[in-house]
Write a protein that holds these residues in place. Structure first.
Motif, PDB file in Angstrom:
ATOM      1  N   PHE A 150      -6.116  -8.274  -5.047  1.00 38.20           N
ATOM      2  CA  PHE A 150      -6.492  -7.709  -3.749  1.00 38.20           C
ATOM      3  C   PHE A 150      -5.382  -7.914  -2.717  1.00 38.20           C
ATOM      4  O   PHE A 150      -5.006  -7.001  -2.004  1.00 38.20           O
ATOM      5  N   ARG A 151      -4.860  -9.143  -2.673  1.00 40.08           N
ATOM      6  CA  ARG A 151      -3.778  -9.424  -1.726  1.00 40.08           C
ATOM      7  C   ARG A 151      -2.592  -8.503  -1.983  1.00 40.08           C
ATOM      8  O   ARG A 151      -2.000  -7.958  -1.065  1.00 40.08           O
ATOM      9  N   LEU A 164      -2.609  -5.601  -3.476  1.00 40.33           N
ATOM     10  CA  LEU A 164      -2.925  -4.209  -3.152  1.00 40.33           C
ATOM     11  C   LEU A 164      -2.907  -3.972  -1.652  1.00 40.33           C
ATOM     12  O   LEU A 164      -2.475  -2.925  -1.185  1.00 40.33           O
ATOM     13  N   SER A 165      -3.374  -4.964  -0.875  1.00 40.79           N
ATOM     14  CA  SER A 165      -3.363  -4.685   0.560  1.00 40.79           C
ATOM     15  C   SER A 165      -1.965  -4.821   1.130  1.00 40.79           C
ATOM     16  O   SER A 165      -1.705  -4.344   2.223  1.00 40.79           O
ATOM     17  N   ALA A 166      -1.064  -5.460   0.392  1.00 42.47           N
ATOM     18  CA  ALA A 166       0.300  -5.587   0.905  1.00 42.47           C
ATOM     19  C   ALA A 166       1.206  -4.467   0.406  1.00 42.47           C
ATOM     20  O   ALA A 166       2.239  -4.199   1.008  1.00 42.47           O
ATOM     21  N   LEU A 167       0.818  -3.800  -0.677  1.00 44.79           N
ATOM     22  CA  LEU A 167       1.710  -2.787  -1.251  1.00 44.79           C
ATOM     23  C   LEU A 167       1.890  -1.604  -0.302  1.00 44.79           C
ATOM     24  O   LEU A 167       0.969  -1.211   0.409  1.00 44.79           O
ATOM     25  N   SER A 168       3.088  -1.063  -0.323  1.00 44.91           N
ATOM     26  CA  SER A 168       3.466  -0.054   0.649  1.00 44.91           C
ATOM     27  C   SER A 168       2.712   1.255   0.469  1.00 44.91           C
ATOM     28  O   SER A 168       2.114   1.496  -0.569  1.00 44.91           O
ATOM     29  N   PHE A 169       2.803   2.088   1.483  1.00 46.92           N
ATOM     30  CA  PHE A 169       2.164   3.397   1.443  1.00 46.92           C
ATOM     31  C   PHE A 169       2.621   4.182   0.220  1.00 46.92           C
ATOM     32  O   PHE A 169       1.851   4.886  -0.402  1.00 46.92           O
ATOM     33  N   HIS A 217       0.540   3.401  -2.703  1.00 49.09           N
ATOM     34  CA  HIS A 217      -0.811   3.959  -2.629  1.00 49.09           C
ATOM     35  C   HIS A 217      -0.804   5.483  -2.706  1.00 49.09           C
ATOM     36  O   HIS A 217      -1.811   6.090  -3.071  1.00 49.09           O
ATOM     37  N   ASP A 218       0.321   6.106  -2.344  1.00 50.10           N
ATOM     38  CA  ASP A 218       0.426   7.559  -2.501  1.00 50.10           C
ATOM     39  C   ASP A 218       0.330   7.935  -3.970  1.00 50.10           C
ATOM     40  O   ASP A 218      -0.255   8.937  -4.341  1.00 50.10           O
ATOM     41  N   PHE A 263       5.929   2.547   7.692  1.00 47.59           N
ATOM     42  CA  PHE A 263       5.057   2.703   6.534  1.00 47.59           C
ATOM     43  C   PHE A 263       5.907   3.012   5.310  1.00 47.59           C
ATOM     44  O   PHE A 263       5.539   2.708   4.192  1.00 47.59           O
ATOM     45  N   TYR A 264       7.027   3.669   5.564  1.00 46.11           N
ATOM     46  CA  TYR A 264       8.029   3.896   4.522  1.00 46.11           C
ATOM     47  C   TYR A 264       9.367   3.487   5.104  1.00 46.11           C
ATOM     48  O   TYR A 264       9.551   3.516   6.318  1.00 46.11           O
TER      49      TYR A 264
END
Lengths: 590, 580
Positions: free
Chosen positions: B96-97, B99-104, B107-108, B385-386
């Protein structure tokens, strides 16, 4: 000896739903009877073996009769062979029946889904349906392919063992069974405590998933506002609750296997004590006691296996219930008994006082008192805010929904009076989302007219300007598209859907003209393709382009479920009403 | 297997429980192995010798052994289960940590469904092996060695006879896995194929119905279904051939023991009790083989799950604080793009290409362009974000890559295209960026975003629970809550992406009015769909295919009205425009 047994965790659903599955087994009656016979045979073989061993010890070994021992052993060998063949046959037959039954069930459910009305799909999420078809049938699959064979087999074995024990010695049999009530009591007690524990685990994992889903969906917001730490803390709390619930459940369920194990040892000791006392008095040979030791061991295994399957049974019952929910859905897609085949139409579409409200929707009517007449070959542009009822209106023509009031006619035929395939095959629909199936380009283009020739295929593709890029692909028309048409650009996919509609050559066309993320060159191509498609057909276009609206024979301004204004572009502008305002604000702002 | 080994390493965090479980296992195995000895004692010394005292002693010993065995079975199961749950807990938190830290950009590319699977079922699959599999393996090996040793000690000739059945059973197992193993994979594959047909059918239900192709779909599904049935039947045949044969071989072991052992009893070299005990040890030999077969089959599965877990944990965090990055002091809000280029990873085309402009503090910039022109990319560069692939983005002269993400993003208020609200009271959603805000501050922000009225009209007011499990808000209402959320952090820089597209024109007008006041003192970037917004901007950036083709005020741009006017004319036909 550690046999791991799963604790029965009674779920909410009684397995009685499973009874409803029984009629679907009818075609396999003969094979099931064969299975039953084989189960009986294999159970008898399994129950007979210890008795033979006891006999060997008492009669042959004690009497030092080696020839007799050889005879008994050959008998035992025969028994084992019979057992093996019977078990193999039973597993084989039952497996075939199970798999065929599941295959039938999948087909049944799929066909059922095909016949459900579109309104059903509006109500339920695709994900839900998918999981129903896949997971629920899988749950039933597990019970059938593993569980049923085991339950039936073990149940018979249990009966066989009990019979054998009573035949061998009534007092020892009774003594061995003394612990059974205690065992049932222990099982019930543990199961009761575990019920709440397992329910907690299910609830808490649901919370974990929900939290996770929400945070993944909102991960961009959380990063934008520096809230990653807080969500991690929240998640850890949910996660810890789930862990604790699981540990608690483990504490209860970990007691089950040892409890059964201990009771079976107690039974062994009781047999030893009573058996020993009986042998001292000369009432019983040693071999009988030994045979009982084996029986006691064999006796508790089926019980453990059956109780461990109880879990699966519960899951399958829940799955079966959901499947029956689906099968029990009213079949709104059935044609009226006196429905006739719609003859080829000219394309005269009329709405007469049409009102429509979604089933069970709170918001009242989506459409109210709509009257309209589209002459063959006319283009009708529909304009208006999102949610005003444009899509609802066009959905009534192919009878995706039935009108609540009034009627929709094609060349004077009420759409409800004709068969659906004959109606829909004369209507072409190009949806906003260009949906393609996995398969070749040719298969996709033929979707609306399976018998179209290759030449026709190419003609349609050429007409919409798709032939060029298709021909450039290494496999041309035989190019396989990935799931949902992956591999092609969005513009190309849209061209294919237009070609698909063109090939079907419908008299009436329904078009949702949303522009998509395409560059201006493709955009121009698509627009040309649309024009090609519209020519000579009665068309209803949910319009987004000024040029379409200007070229339409009639523009209908839909607002709040009613036709607020109607006329040509010029007439409506002159009217100075809603359309004029829309136009002024949106198209002429510069 | 290295991933699985790495997952097992998490047991170190729970080493006390794990150690306890393995120690308990030793007791369980020892007691289990001794039970048949007690049984032999009962038969030989008690029953056969007609010695009631020995019988009682034997029974008591048997009970004591069973009690030890079962007590430690409980302890062992509980401890290892607890350790396994602990590992799952740690893995899930770590995931979870991460995933919430991984960049946009991560998640794209990722699909929410797949990420969910990793956190839930993959962790569970790995846990099942960690909690049970390893212990079972050790258990199986100990039992196998222990029973073989005892068998050999009791009667080596009988032992050799029975041990013969192990390679025989192993051979049957091996041929089963070799012939039926691929069938199992084929079943999984065919099932996947069936699910694809199904998924497509459900996703394309409108197309199916539009073309009245239900019979064709049924046919397609039937073909897949028959394929699957064929593979399943092959598995059934393999299973029906194999398992009864294995039990038959095991039974042959029993037969051999009774026959040969019986002869030895007759010859006086073996007691009846030993014969009985021997028979019990036979089942001890059989069980480890089954355990080994089952566990070995599950190893591959657990390893695959572990691999998927570590894929996430090891995913590089593309945007992260540089070592030694400074805190960005309170900024004026001067945003400068210097030759900024950016390409999404895996894309050949640059989303924006050498874009340069300056936004002075307090200015409002409208970004205009077709879909895909690079508007969103520009605003995504400001809160980092990028990371840019070329050039740099400066805020008050600080390169955004040289300051901490927290201090950078803390000064930027963003209203994204998709308005995500979280489950919870509206109040908490508005205060999302500043959890310590007072009720008065929350209400002030809501008022500014034209949200106060509809919030107070709800029975629970600001305590109304929204989100997945709460009250559904309309698109316009959600947007206004999101705007209030952005305003509450009192940002120096405000970014709004399409943020008033879902409200009616009246509300939009009110929001615009309110925002006009709020924009004072903030640098504002607006991706605009409406001409009124564009006209009011201090500066308009006109984007086309990633390039900034013109910039200036509305008046300046209309003087030499080339691409700007074309774009305005083109945009007039876009769906959002008509929908409003």
């Amino acid at each position: 000896m550690t046999i791991t047994a799963e604790l029965p965790a009674p779920a909410a659903k009684p397995p009685s739903v499973l009874v409803r599955l029984v009629p679907y087994l009818a075609p396999y009656r003969v094979r099931l009877l064969g299975t039953l016979a084989l189960v009986t045979l294999s159970a008898a073989a399994q129950a007979g073996a210890p008795a033979l061993i006891g006999y060997a010890i008492d009669t042959n070994i004690t009497a030092s009769d080696l020839d007799g021992l050889a005879r008994t052993m050959l008998l035992l060998l025969g028994l084992y062979i019979v057992g093996m063949l019977a078990t193999g046959g039973q597993v084989f037959l039952m497996g075939i029946v199970g798999q065929r039954f599941l295959s039938d069930l999948r087909m049944l459910v799929f066909d059922r889904v095909q016949s459900l009305p579109l309104s059903y799909f509006d109500r339920s999420k695709a994900g839900d349906l998918m999981s129903r078809l896949v997971n629920d049938i899988q749950q039933i699959n597990q019970v059938i392919s593993q569980g049923l064979v085991q339950v039936v087999g073990n149940l018979f074995a249990l009966v066989g063992i009990i019979i054998a024990m009573f035949l061998l010695s009534v007092p020892l049999a009774l003594a061995s069974l003394v612990v059974v009530p205690v065992m049932i009591l222990a099982t019930v007690l543990i199961a009761r405590r575990s019920r709440t524990a397992f329910q907690r685990t299910r609830e808490t994992i649901g919370d974990v998933s929900a939290q996770l889903q929400e945070d993944l969906a909102g991960v961009r917001v959380s990063q934008a506002y520096n809230r990653g730490e807080d969500s991690a803390r929240n998640f850890a709390a949910q996660n810890a609750a789930n862990r604790d619930a699981n540990v608690q459940a483990a504490a209860v369920s970990a007691a089950f296997t040892p409890a059964i194990g201990l009771l079976s040892s107690v039974a062994t000791v009781i047999v030893a004590g009573l058996g020993g006392w009986l042998t001292f008095n000369g009432d019983m040979p040693v071999g009988t006691v030994v045979a009982f030791f084996i029986y006691v061991q064999q006796f508790f295994r089926p019980i453990q296996i059956i109780s461990s399957l109880y879990n699966q049974l519960q899951a399958a019952a829940a799955g079966a219930e959901r499947i029956f929910d689906l099968l029990d859905e009213p079949d709104a897609e059935a044609d009226e008994p006196d429905a006739y085949v719609l003859p080829p139409v000219q394309g005269l579409v009329a709405f007469e006082g049409v009102s429509f409200g979604y089933q069970g929707a709170r918001g009242g009517l989506q459409l109210e008192g709509v009257d309209l007449l589209a002459e063959p070959g006319q283009t009708i542009a529909l304009v208006g805010p999102t949610g005003a009822g444009k899509s609802t209106l066009v959905n009534l023509i192919p009878r995706f929904y039935d009108v609540t009031l009034g009627r929709v006619t094609l060349d004077g035929h009420d759409v409800r009076a004709v068969t659906r395939p004959s109606l829909r095959s004369q209507i072409g629909i190009v949806l906003q989302e260009s949906f393609l199936f996995a398969g070749t380009i040719a298969e996709n283009l033929r979707y609306g007219r399976l018998e179209a020739s290759d030449a026709e295929l190419e003609a349609a593709a050429t007409a919409v300007g798709a032939h060029g890029f298709i021909a450039e692909l290494p496999d041309g028309y035989a190019t396989k598209l990935g799931e949902r048409g992956g591999g092609l650009s969005q513009g190309q996919r849209q061209l294919l859907t237009i070609a698909r509609a063109l090939l079907a050559n419908p008299r009436i066309l329904i078009l949702d003209e949303a522009t998509s993320n395409v560059d201006s060159a493709t955009e121009a191509l698509i627009q040309q393709a649309f024009e090609r498609l519209l020519a000579g057909r009665t068309s209803f276009v949910i319009a987004h382009r000024l040029s379409t609206i200007q070229g339409a024979d009639q523009v209908l301004v839909i607002d709040d479920g009613r036709i607020a204004e109607r006329g040509t572009h010029a007439e409506l502008l002159a009217l100075g009403g809603l359309y004029a305002e829309l136009y002024r604000r949106q198209f002429r702002e510069e | 297997m290295s991933d699985l080994r790495r997952a097992l390493g998490y047991l170190r965090l729970y080493w006390r429980g794990t150690l306890g479980a393995f120690v308990s296992l030793l007791f369980v195995t020892a007691a289990s192995l001794l039970v048949p000895q007690a049984l032999a004692y009962i038969v030989d010394r008690g029953i056969s010798a007609q010695d009631s005292r020995a019988l009682v002693v034997g029974c008591l010993v048997l009970l004591a052994l069973a009690a030890v065995r079962d007590l430690f079975t409980f302890v062992q199961t509980y401890l290892i289960e607890r350790a396994g749950q602990g590992v799952a807990f740690s893995l899930r938190n770590a995931l979870f940590r991460r995933l919430s830290a991984l960049s946009f950009s991560y998640h794209d590319r990722a699909q929410t469904g797949q990420l969910m699977t990793r956190v839930t079922s993959d962790v569970d699959t790995a846990r099942q092996f960690i909690a049970g599999g390893l212990l079972q393996l050790v258990n199986a090996v100990l039992l196998l060695i222990g029973s073989a040793a005892i068998l050999l000690a009791t009667s080596w000739s009988l032992a050799l006879l029975t041990l013969l059945m192990i390679p025989a059973i192993g051979l049957v197992f091996f041929s089963f896995f070799r012939t039926v193993g691929p069938r199992f994979r084929a079943v999984a594959q065919k099932l996947g194929g069936l699910n694809t047909v199904l998924q497509e059918n459900l996703a394309g239900v409108r197309v199916v119905k539009a073309f009245a192709r239900e019979p064709y779909e049924s046919q397609r599904f039937r073909a897949s279904n028959d394929d699957l049935l064929g593979e399943n039947l092959a598995v059934v045949r393999g299973t029906a051939r194999t398992f009864p044969l294995i039990f038959f071989i095991a039974n042959l072991g029993t037969l051999g023991v009774i026959w040969l052992g019986g002869a030895q009893v007759v010859g006086g070299t073996l007691s009846i009790g030993d014969l009985v005990a021997f028979n019990t040890y036979l089942s001890f030999l059989l069980m480890p083989i089954f355990i080994l077969g089952g566990t070995l089959a599950s190893i591959a599965q657990a390893d695959a799950s572990a691999r998927r877990i570590f894929e996430v944990l090891d995913a590089p965090q593309e945007v992260a604080d540089q070592p030694g990055s400074a805190t960005l002091p309170r900024v004026q809000g001067r945003v400068a793009f210097e030759q900024v280029s950016f390409a999404y990873s895996g894309s050949e085309r640059a989303s924006i290409d050498q874009v340069s402009f300056v936004a002075e503090p307090g200015q409002t910039l409208a970004i205009l362009g077709r879909t895909g022109a690079g508007k969103s990319t520009i605003i995504n560069m400001i809160p980092r974000f990028y990371d840019v692939t070329g050039g740099r983005v400066l805020i008050d002269g600080h390169d955004v890559r040289d300051v901490t993400l927290a201090s950078l993003r803390g000064q930027i208020g963003i209203v994204l295209q998709e308005t995500n609200l979280f489950s919870g009271p509206i109040r908490d959603n508005i205060a999302y960026g500043r959890p310590g805000a007072t009720q008065a501050e929350v209400e002030a922000a809501a008022q500014a975003a034209q949200a106060h009225a509809f919030i107070t009209a709800m029975p629970q007011g600001y305590d109304t629970v929204v989100g997945e499990r709460g009250v559904g808000l309309s698109g316009g209402q959600r947007q206004r809550v999101a705007i209030a959320r952005a305003l509450l952090v009192d940002p120096s820089i405000l970014i709004m992406d399409d943020s008033t597209s879902a409200v009616d024109s009246n509300t939009e007008y009110q929001i615009q009015q309110a925002l006009a006041g709020l924009r004072k003192g903030r640098t504002t970037f607006i991706i605009a769909q409406r001409m009124s917004t564009v006209r009011a901007a201090d500066r308009i950036l006109v984007m086309e295919e990633g390039r900034l083709i013109a910039q200036g005020t509305h008046t300046e741009l209309t003087i030499n009205c080339g691409p700007y006017c074309e774009l305005i004319a083109a945009l007039a036909g876009e769906p959002a425009a008509v929908a409003a």
